[in-house]
Design a protein around this motif. Structure first.
Motif, PDB file in Angstrom:
ATOM      1  N   TYR A 171      23.633  19.373  16.924  1.00 29.80           N
ATOM      2  CA  TYR A 171      23.570  18.783  18.249  1.00 29.80           C
ATOM      3  C   TYR A 171      24.602  17.672  18.327  1.00 29.80           C
ATOM      4  CZ  TYR A 171      19.192  21.113  19.306  1.00 29.80           C
ATOM      5  OH  TYR A 171      18.244  22.038  19.559  1.00 29.80           O
ATOM      6  N   PHE A 172      25.434  17.746  19.331  1.00 34.95           N
ATOM      7  CA  PHE A 172      26.424  16.706  19.525  1.00 34.95           C
ATOM      8  C   PHE A 172      25.989  15.826  20.675  1.00 34.95           C
ATOM      9  CE2 PHE A 172      28.836  20.207  17.719  1.00 34.95           C
ATOM     10  CZ  PHE A 172      29.461  19.567  16.675  1.00 34.95           C
ATOM     11  N   ARG A 173      26.434  14.606  20.671  1.00 36.94           N
ATOM     12  CA  ARG A 173      26.040  13.718  21.740  1.00 36.94           C
ATOM     13  C   ARG A 173      27.015  12.560  21.839  1.00 36.94           C
ATOM     14  NH1 ARG A 173      21.721  12.479  24.636  1.00 36.94           N
ATOM     15  NH2 ARG A 173      21.278  10.299  25.016  1.00 36.94           N
ATOM     16  N   ILE A 174      27.540  12.373  23.025  1.00 36.31           N
ATOM     17  CA  ILE A 174      28.409  11.219  23.242  1.00 36.31           C
ATOM     18  C   ILE A 174      27.510  10.040  23.577  1.00 36.31           C
ATOM     19  CG2 ILE A 174      30.111  10.203  24.777  1.00 36.31           C
ATOM     20  CD1 ILE A 174      31.212  12.938  25.256  1.00 36.31           C
ATOM     21  N   ASN A 175      27.721   8.904  22.996  1.00 34.72           N
ATOM     22  CA  ASN A 175      26.738   7.860  23.198  1.00 34.72           C
ATOM     23  C   ASN A 175      27.256   6.454  23.443  1.00 34.72           C
ATOM     24  OD1 ASN A 175      23.930   7.526  23.452  1.00 34.72           O
ATOM     25  ND2 ASN A 175      23.939   6.362  21.557  1.00 34.72           N
ATOM     26  N   GLN A 205      35.001  11.583  22.273  1.00 38.96           N
ATOM     27  CA  GLN A 205      34.386  12.196  21.112  1.00 38.96           C
ATOM     28  C   GLN A 205      35.255  13.343  20.641  1.00 38.96           C
ATOM     29  OE1 GLN A 205      30.412  12.031  20.682  1.00 38.96           O
ATOM     30  NE2 GLN A 205      30.250  13.495  19.022  1.00 38.96           N
ATOM     31  N   PHE A 206      35.607  13.319  19.397  1.00 38.31           N
ATOM     32  CA  PHE A 206      36.549  14.292  18.858  1.00 38.31           C
ATOM     33  C   PHE A 206      35.935  14.966  17.632  1.00 38.31           C
ATOM     34  CE2 PHE A 206      38.696  10.916  21.054  1.00 38.31           C
ATOM     35  CZ  PHE A 206      39.491  11.612  21.949  1.00 38.31           C
ATOM     36  N   GLU A 207      35.152  15.967  17.932  1.00 34.93           N
ATOM     37  CA  GLU A 207      34.448  16.657  16.853  1.00 34.93           C
ATOM     38  C   GLU A 207      35.331  17.731  16.238  1.00 34.93           C
ATOM     39  OE1 GLU A 207      31.034  14.404  17.390  1.00 34.93           O
ATOM     40  OE2 GLU A 207      31.602  15.754  15.757  1.00 34.93           O
ATOM     41  N   ARG A 208      35.019  18.040  15.019  1.00 33.54           N
ATOM     42  CA  ARG A 208      35.769  19.088  14.341  1.00 33.54           C
ATOM     43  C   ARG A 208      34.796  19.912  13.515  1.00 33.54           C
ATOM     44  NH1 ARG A 208      41.626  19.384  13.464  1.00 33.54           N
ATOM     45  NH2 ARG A 208      41.734  21.295  12.288  1.00 33.54           N
ATOM     46  N   THR A 209      34.819  21.205  13.749  1.00 28.93           N
ATOM     47  CA  THR A 209      33.902  22.092  13.028  1.00 28.93           C
ATOM     48  C   THR A 209      34.706  23.154  12.305  1.00 28.93           C
ATOM     49  OG1 THR A 209      32.186  21.736  14.676  1.00 28.93           O
ATOM     50  CG2 THR A 209      31.945  23.675  13.287  1.00 28.93           C
ATOM     51  N   LEU A 210      34.293  23.397  11.086  1.00 30.76           N
ATOM     52  CA  LEU A 210      34.977  24.427  10.295  1.00 30.76           C
ATOM     53  C   LEU A 210      33.912  25.298   9.641  1.00 30.76           C
ATOM     54  CD1 LEU A 210      37.468  25.688   8.927  1.00 30.76           C
ATOM     55  CD2 LEU A 210      37.444  23.811   7.277  1.00 30.76           C
ATOM     56  N   ILE A 211      33.959  26.581   9.930  1.00 34.00           N
ATOM     57  CA  ILE A 211      32.983  27.508   9.359  1.00 34.00           C
ATOM     58  C   ILE A 211      33.747  28.576   8.585  1.00 34.00           C
ATOM     59  CG2 ILE A 211      31.188  29.215   9.865  1.00 34.00           C
ATOM     60  CD1 ILE A 211      30.734  27.655  12.527  1.00 34.00           C
ATOM     61  N   LYS A 264      33.356  36.768   1.752  1.00 37.77           N
ATOM     62  CA  LYS A 264      33.164  38.223   1.807  1.00 37.77           C
ATOM     63  C   LYS A 264      31.696  38.635   1.923  1.00 37.77           C
ATOM     64  CE  LYS A 264      37.327  39.254  -0.795  1.00 37.77           C
ATOM     65  NZ  LYS A 264      37.884  39.586  -2.122  1.00 37.77           N
ATOM     66  N   GLY A 265      31.434  39.498   2.878  1.00 38.85           N
ATOM     67  CA  GLY A 265      30.107  40.104   3.001  1.00 38.85           C
ATOM     68  C   GLY A 265      28.999  39.140   3.391  1.00 38.85           C
ATOM     69  N   SER A 266      29.333  37.954   3.867  1.00 44.20           N
ATOM     70  CA  SER A 266      28.287  36.987   4.221  1.00 44.20           C
ATOM     71  C   SER A 266      27.985  37.045   5.711  1.00 44.20           C
ATOM     72  CB  SER A 266      28.709  35.572   3.832  1.00 44.20           C
ATOM     73  OG  SER A 266      29.809  35.160   4.608  1.00 44.20           O
ATOM     74  N   TYR A 267      26.890  36.373   6.073  1.00 44.38           N
ATOM     75  CA  TYR A 267      26.493  36.334   7.487  1.00 44.38           C
ATOM     76  C   TYR A 267      25.936  34.962   7.828  1.00 44.38           C
ATOM     77  CZ  TYR A 267      23.550  36.818  11.616  1.00 44.38           C
ATOM     78  OH  TYR A 267      22.969  36.627  12.839  1.00 44.38           O
ATOM     79  N   VAL A 268      26.306  34.454   8.983  1.00 45.46           N
ATOM     80  CA  VAL A 268      25.699  33.204   9.443  1.00 45.46           C
ATOM     81  C   VAL A 268      25.630  33.195  10.973  1.00 45.46           C
ATOM     82  CG1 VAL A 268      27.885  31.904   9.502  1.00 45.46           C
ATOM     83  CG2 VAL A 268      25.711  30.669   9.261  1.00 45.46           C
ATOM     84  N   SER A 269      24.519  32.638  11.458  1.00 45.97           N
ATOM     85  CA  SER A 269      24.383  32.410  12.891  1.00 45.97           C
ATOM     86  C   SER A 269      24.371  30.912  13.103  1.00 45.97           C
ATOM     87  CB  SER A 269      23.081  33.041  13.394  1.00 45.97           C
ATOM     88  OG  SER A 269      22.815  32.607  14.704  1.00 45.97           O
ATOM     89  N   TYR A 270      25.274  30.429  13.918  1.00 48.36           N
ATOM     90  CA  TYR A 270      25.496  28.998  14.071  1.00 48.36           C
ATOM     91  C   TYR A 270      25.264  28.600  15.528  1.00 48.36           C
ATOM     92  CZ  TYR A 270      27.864  24.546  13.168  1.00 48.36           C
ATOM     93  OH  TYR A 270      28.159  23.216  13.000  1.00 48.36           O
ATOM     94  N   LEU A 271      24.458  27.569  15.723  1.00 46.06           N
ATOM     95  CA  LEU A 271      24.148  27.139  17.084  1.00 46.06           C
ATOM     96  C   LEU A 271      24.690  25.746  17.326  1.00 46.06           C
ATOM     97  CD1 LEU A 271      20.301  27.887  17.142  1.00 46.06           C
ATOM     98  CD2 LEU A 271      22.166  29.519  17.262  1.00 46.06           C
ATOM     99  N   GLU A 272      25.254  25.558  18.504  1.00 47.36           N
ATOM    100  CA  GLU A 272      25.757  24.243  18.859  1.00 47.36           C
ATOM    101  C   GLU A 272      25.210  23.917  20.248  1.00 47.36           C
ATOM    102  OE1 GLU A 272      29.635  24.431  20.292  1.00 47.36           O
ATOM    103  OE2 GLU A 272      29.951  22.285  20.360  1.00 47.36           O
ATOM    104  N   THR A 284      26.672  28.623  21.744  1.00 48.04           N
ATOM    105  CA  THR A 284      26.753  27.279  22.307  1.00 48.04           C
ATOM    106  C   THR A 284      25.953  27.183  23.591  1.00 48.04           C
ATOM    107  OG1 THR A 284      29.065  27.247  21.659  1.00 48.04           O
ATOM    108  CG2 THR A 284      28.337  25.486  23.104  1.00 48.04           C
ATOM    109  N   VAL A 285      25.196  26.100  23.725  1.00 47.19           N
ATOM    110  CA  VAL A 285      24.717  25.725  25.048  1.00 47.19           C
ATOM    111  C   VAL A 285      25.330  24.368  25.331  1.00 47.19           C
ATOM    112  CG1 VAL A 285      22.748  25.064  26.462  1.00 47.19           C
ATOM    113  CG2 VAL A 285      22.575  27.028  24.947  1.00 47.19           C
ATOM    114  N   GLN A 286      26.205  24.316  26.306  1.00 44.78           N
ATOM    115  CA  GLN A 286      26.950  23.079  26.579  1.00 44.78           C
ATOM    116  C   GLN A 286      26.421  22.443  27.851  1.00 44.78           C
ATOM    117  OE1 GLN A 286      29.246  20.751  28.741  1.00 44.78           O
ATOM    118  NE2 GLN A 286      30.173  22.746  29.000  1.00 44.78           N
ATOM    119  N   ASN A 287      25.923  21.221  27.705  1.00 46.87           N
ATOM    120  CA  ASN A 287      25.297  20.536  28.835  1.00 46.87           C
ATOM    121  C   ASN A 287      25.751  19.083  28.906  1.00 46.87           C
ATOM    122  OD1 ASN A 287      23.554  19.926  30.956  1.00 46.87           O
ATOM    123  ND2 ASN A 287      21.835  19.503  29.605  1.00 46.87           N
ATOM    124  N   TRP A 288      27.038  18.865  28.770  1.00 50.28           N
ATOM    125  CA  TRP A 288      27.541  17.498  28.931  1.00 50.28           C
ATOM    126  C   TRP A 288      27.306  17.044  30.349  1.00 50.28           C
ATOM    127  CZ3 TRP A 288      28.834  15.460  24.441  1.00 50.28           C
ATOM    128  CH2 TRP A 288      29.403  16.247  23.449  1.00 50.28           C
TER     129      TRP A 288
END
Lengths: 251, 484
Positions: B212-216, B222-228, B232-240, B271-275
């Motif tokens: 969860y990101f939040r400008i406060n 706000q300058f976020e940086r995400t690296l995923i 090989k053969g892996s799986y991930v579900s990522y929520l923002e 992503t659910v973006q609600n700025w």
């Protein structure tokens, strides 16, 4: 009196359609409104349910002793007025189940009740589906999407069964129905009749009234009810057409 | 989970009512001076106790950024941003390592409560691990232990720089180099924090990873940086998910998200973006300039973007897929809602490099009020991409007659064997549909929510369950008061 319409005048885009219509309906009664095309039958349904664009220029509509003219369409619905649409619309992506639960819970909220429990709701759906012989595959689909004409009309009666209105208006429910579907729809309506509710059946043809037997038949012509009778009036109309009444009226 | 029992009051409450995130948390903030120059960048880097190579990366990006012009090709209209009038670093003062939630600033906990975020109870309630970011610094990361068992690394970007420098140096900037665009260069120079995720070979991540990101803090970009990185053969579900407090000044947000999928790996990014979108008169609101890109590096890899965009005054965002590996798959499912004076220019790029690569684009735009909603998409088939396939569907739904919907599809096919399909529709919520709902007792706003959710269902169905519920409510809320 459940529904009492007094001297109703309605305009659409400046054109006067209803010109002083009076109609009183008591609990337990079935009224039929007949008349040729373009005399204001559907306008009457729209005015009672509060549709935008139908301007009431004069007169009153009383329902359960409340003047409902300043009530919104959803308030009127939640007070127990139901319209079975002549042309039910499709709402893509919204399942019948979700739609029905939203509608039912809106009514419950209006009446100060908590939302219906999931299990109870599904049970109610099953029970009411049987009433109009509607298939589960239909209720799993989006609202009216891909329904045939007959399925749409059955679906209207199904919704009526779910919401249990006190005042149900059936607008040309028989149009586009074959005889089997007509019988199913009429059976559904007849099973829903009680001493506490009333029906206003709008139709062109006498055919539907063989199955849903009215207590009163009204002839609507040129924005007014020009003749009222018993169920035999419908038969007379079927035999003689509308011309003789028009002539009588004009004389 | 001892902390869990100690914090019974922190109850999962998923977002929504009207814009209820208009509160402001008064936590003492550590500010950088206003403006941007090499000293500021050195300040940020020093604050974060970064190694020399990280500082070098930032400085190179900054020097490059200075040579760039802000892009103006998007269908967006906003006052010129003064980049020297922005604070580029703010962090909550509490910096010490916390052992439990009891040690967290109560005001911060209160913020989390209002947001419906609980750190520990997320696991109990939804099986989601949360890396909560408030004002650029990770306060707490959960489920490290569970994830560690599988060899999964999920931590703040700063921690990754400290603890996994080799991975960060290897992959950072691989998909979005600092030279990519104006906002990417800016982010690379001043990024504050973000998330890092590495899924080792053959591992299927057992949790939905969530940030969860939040400008406060007022006037703080706000300058976020995400690296995923999915090996090989892996799986991930990522929520923002994003929410931001209400205020008058415009806020700049320029994030970077990079995803790398190796052979047979799959990454699902939702992503659910609600700025904060600004008020009804168009005052305030977040400016959101985001560069999101995934690289299907390996054969038969798959990256899937699902986004529900309801917030921000300005949205500039094109989550994209580079389909480098043969047989790789890219997907983009988007619902973008704009109301009042919001403007969104969003879409995707699908770049087919490998053979038999496939991409699917489903974009559902919803415009209301006086807003403008644009879909901008590029499908590019390179010469080597034999048998590439793309299917695009771009639908626009209009509420009212003062809003705008625009579609800018670009197609470049350099291989004759490719098949590209594009479908587009524009529709309005009809008066008939609304009256039908109202005649069943459903009031106008609920009816709009119902119809809009039906329209967006195809995309919402792609979201993980908990997110889908939240997103559905959000759509309805965003459109409150847009008709009648």
């Amino acid at each position: 009196m459940l529904l009492n319409i007094k001297n109703l005048h309605v305009e659409i885009a400046g054109k006067q359609i209803l010109k002083g219509l009076n109609l009183g309906i008591n609990k337990g009664e079935v009224h039929a409104i007949m008349g040729p095309n373009g005399t204001g039958k559907s306008t009457l349904a729209a005015a009672i349910t509060g549709r935008d664009g139908y301007e009431i220029t004069e007169g009153e509509i009383w329902y359960k002793d409340i003047n409902i003219l300043d009530k919104s369409p959803d308030e009127r619905a939640n007070m127990g007025i139901f319209l079975s649409f002549q042309y039910p619309v499709e709402i893509p992506g919204v399942s019948m189940t979700n739609f029905m639960r939203t509608a039912l819970n809106a009514k419950r909220e209006f009446n100060g009740l908590p939302p219906i429990a999931a299990g109870e709701f599904l049970k109610l759906m099953e029970e009411k589906k049987k009433l109009v012989e509607i298939h589960s595959k239909l209720t799993n689909r989006s609202v009216n999407e891909g329904f045939s004409g007959g399925e749409k009309k059955r679906n209207e009666i199904f919704q009526m069964a779910m919401l249990e209105p006190a005042m149900a208006i059936l607008d040309e429910t028989d149009s586009g129905l074959d005889i089997d579907a007509l019988r199913v729809v009429a059976n559904g309506v007849n099973q829903l009749r009680t001493t506490e509710n009333a029906f206003l059946v709008i139709t062109h043809y006498q055919r539907l009234l063989d199955y849903i037997v009215p207590d009163f038949v009204h002839v609507l012509f040129d924005g007014r009810i020009i003749k009222t009778g018993g169920k035999n009036l419908a038969l007379e109309l079927e035999a003689k057409g509308y011309e003789w009444i028009k002539e009588q009226h004009l004389v | 989970m001892d902390e869990t029992s100690n914090n019974d009051n922190i109850i999962e409450q998923v977002t929504t009512s009207e814009y209820k995130y208009g509160f402001f948390t008064d936590i003492e903030t550590d500010f950088a001076p206003v403006g941007l120059n090499e000293d500021i960048i050195r300040f940020i880097s020093a604050k974060k106790e970064e190694p020399e190579w990280m500082l070098e990366f930032r400085l190179k990006a900054f020097r490059h950024w200075q040579t760039l012009e802000e892009p103006n090709w998007a269908h967006l209209n906003y006052p010129k941003i003064n980049y020297q009038d922005i604070i580029y670093y703010a962090a909550p003062k509490k910096k010490k390592q916390l052992a439990s939630l009891d040690e967290v600033d109560p005001e911060l906990l209160d913020t989390f409560n209002k947001l419906g975020i609980s750190l520990e109870e997320q696991k109990m309630l939804s099986g989601v691990a949360v890396d909560a970011v408030i004002d650029s610094v990770s306060v707490k990361t959960t489920f490290q232990d569970t994830l560690a068992k599988h060899g999964i690394i999920f931590c703040s970007f700063s921690e990754a720089v400290r603890n996994h420098p080799d991975l960060v140096r290897k992959y950072m900037g691989m998909v979005v180099p600092y030279t990519d665009n104006f906002f990417a260069a800016l982010n690379s120079a001043v990024f504050s924090d973000g998330s890092f995720c590495y899924i080792p070979e053959g591992v299927r991540c057992p949790l939905e990873l969530s940030t969860y990101f939040r400008i406060n803090a007022a006037n703080t970009g706000q300058f976020e940086r995400t690296l995923i990185v999915a090996d090989k053969g892996s799986y991930v579900s990522y929520l923002e998910g994003c929410t931001a407090p209400q205020r008058d000044e415009n806020q700049l947000h320029a994030a970077i998200v990079e995803i790398i999928a190796m052979d047979h790996a799959e990454v699902k990014y939702s992503t659910v973006q609600n700025w904060y979108p600004g008020d009804k008169e168009g005052q305030g609101g977040v400016y959101n300039f985001v560069t999101k890109r995934g690289l299907c590096k390996g054969v038969s890899s798959k990256i899937s973007w699902t986004q529900v965009e309801t917030g921000s005054a300005i949205t500039w965002k094109y989550p994209s897929c580079i389909l480098q590996g043969d047989n790789s798959i890219g997907e983009f499912y988007s619902v973008a809602v704009t109301n009042n004076f919001q403007q969104a220019d969003t879409g995707t790029k699908m770049v087919h490099i490998g053979k038999n690569t496939r991409s699917t684009i489903v974009s559902k735009g919803i415009s209301a009020g006086r807003s403008n909603n644009s879909y901008r998409g590029l499908v590019r088939i390179l010469p080597r991409a034999t048998n590439a396939r793309n299917f695009s569907q771009c639908d626009s739904l209009l509420l009212g007659d003062k809003c705008g919907a625009h579609t800018f599809p670009y197609i470049e096919a350099k291989n004759e064997t490719s098949i590209i399909e594009h479908e587009a529709t524009t529709s309005k919520i009809s008066e008939d549909q609304l009256f039908y709902c109202r005649q069943r007792g459903i009031d106008t706003e609920k009816a709009i929510g119902l119809i809009v959710n039906g329209y967006a269902k195809e995309v919402l169905n792609k979201l993980p369950m908990e997110f889908a519920v939240e997103a559905q409510k959000l759509l309805a809320i965003t459109l409150e008061g847009s008709v009648g």
